[in-house]
Design an enzyme around this catalytic site. Structure first.
Site: not given
Ligand code: NAP
Length: 368
Positions: A13, A38, A134, A161, A265, A272
């Site tokens: 995101v 991190s 989402c 999704q 999924r 989605h």
């Molecule tokens: P994500 O990709 O897992 O990223 C979250 C954090 O994980 C990053 O900021 C980073 O933190 C760390 N991280 C660990 N491994 C990583 C890697 N290989 N690449 C990038 N970052 C990594 O999570 P997200 O999908 O963006 O979701 C964030 C929030 O938004 C969640 O609460 C989710 O439920 C919500 N959300 C997501 C979506 C969606 O479609 N993905 C839609 C609506 C809401 P550091 O840099 O601090 O280590």
């Protein structure tokens, strides 16, 4: 100038949020700082005012900001939000995670659908603005017109999704899984001309003990998973529970409109999709329904219910990376004239996550 802290900017995101902000020159007029959970002290993106990454767990530093934008996830919100507010921080908290969505003093963001609610929140001094689920956001970007015209008695949503909905690490594992399956078929003589052999190789590879599933928990490439998020009482998953809870909160409905279904999924990278069955409150002609959908916001695209248009326009491949929200397969179901079938596809990283946050940050910047 608004002093804004970004947390979670390198996740799925967060990286889409930064990409959109760059495209729209949104960093102009902001003093932007970047945090990490991190890698504090590491290198931030070029827009950073401060030339190193700040520590996302340091409450004293976080407290110095007018606005904090978190795309980090629910555990992070649970850890820092309450201590920040307890310490008297009264800045704007903008969050993609679900943790605070159902709080009474939090407004859900989906401004093409609920801008008056957001504006009322700002007038009333609300300081927490949370991106909506989402799947719900993508559904409402396509179908909000039906709710706005009080046409929905109830709705089922059967979802498809993408892996990116679960975050960056899961998406990377899906690509690894795809590579393993394609690699096996490519390396086996005869598999490019014998479909049954290709299927047997793929299935055996999915069941192989070395198949990469550490992140997703099961093979997703060439398969699907009919469970998203945790269990809630009554047989639903939390993702399914959010359908009714968030749809009604976003739309500010006077009576609770039942929304339920099965969330699945699938092995797509992005977007989605969902097949919906709407029980209408009254029989409305299809032309009128399409007109209502079309008029709801500038991003809806009503797709003719033909094979050609559906295959061309109503797919994740067509929609990924765009703000268009196609609604197609619109027709009355065999159950009767009040039963409407439709299918929508939306980029959940845009309308389902980053875009409402970006647009709200723009509203704050314009007010400052
Ligand atoms: P994500 O990709 O897992 O990223 C979250 C954090 O994980 C990053 O900021 C980073 O933190 C760390 N991280 C660990 N491994 C990583 C890697 N290989 N690449 C990038 N970052 C990594 O999570 P997200 O999908 O963006 O979701 C964030 C929030 O938004 C969640 O609460 C989710 O439920 C919500 N959300 C997501 C979506 C969606 O479609 N993905 C839609 C609506 C809401 P550091 O840099 O601090 O280590």
């Amino acid at each position: 100038m608004l002093k804004v802290g970004f947390i979670g900017w390198r996740g799925m995101v967060g990286s889409v949020l930064l990409q959109r902000m760059r495209e729209e020159s949104d960093f102009d007029g902001l003093e932007s700082h970047f945090f990490s959970t991190s890698n504090a002290g590491g290198a931030p993106p070029p827009e950073a005012h401060h030339k190193t990454l700040l520590d996302a767990h340091d409450i004293e530093t976080l407290k110095r900001f007018d606005v904090l934008v978190s795309c980090q996830g629910g555990d992070y919100t649970k850890r820092v939000f309450a201590p920040l507010r307890r310490d008297g921080w009264s800045g704007y908290w903008i969050d993609a995670a679900s943790t605070l969505r159902m709080e009474k003093d939090a407004v859900l963001l989906l401004d093409p659908v609920n801008r008056p609610v957001i504006e009322a929140g700002l007038r009333d001094g609300v300081k927490s603005y949370i991106g909506s689920n989402c799947t719900v956001s993508c559904m409402l970007m396509g179908l909000a017109g039906l709710f706005q015209h009080d046409m929905v008695e109830w709705m089922t949503t059967m979802t498809y999704q993408a892996a990116s909905g679960a975050g960056a690490a899961k998406m990377l594992e899906l690509v690894k899984q795809m590579g393993r399956l394609a690699g096996k078929a490519d390396a086996t003589p005869g598999a490019s001309t014998d479909a049954l052999l290709a299927e047997q190789l793929v299935t055996a590879e999915q069941r192989h003990p070395d198949f990469p599933v550490a992140e997703i928990g099961a093979p997703l490439a060439g398969s699907l998973l009919a469970w998203i998020d945790s269990e809630v009482p009554g047989g639903q998953t939390r993702e399914e529970w959010k359908g009714e809870a968030e749809t009604n909160k976003i739309m500010g409905t006077k009576r609770t409109i039942p929304v339920d279904g099965i969330c699945v999924r699938i092995g797509t990278m992005r977007c989605h999709s969902q097949g919906v069955c709407v029980k209408l409150r009254r029989d409305v002609p299809l032309d009128d329904i399409e007109g209502i959908l079309r008029a709801s916001n500038p991003w809806v695209r009503v797709i003719p219910n033909t094979k050609e248009a559906t295959l061309k326009c109503l797919t994740p491949a067509a929609v990924s990376g765009t703000l268009n929200v196609p609604v197609g397969r619109v027709h009355k179901l065999r159950m009767g004239p009040e039963y409407l079938g439709a299918f929508t596809v939306g980029d959940q990283l845009l309308w389902g996550a980053a875009e409402p946050l970006r647009r709200f940050l723009g509203m704050l910047r314009d007010r400052s």
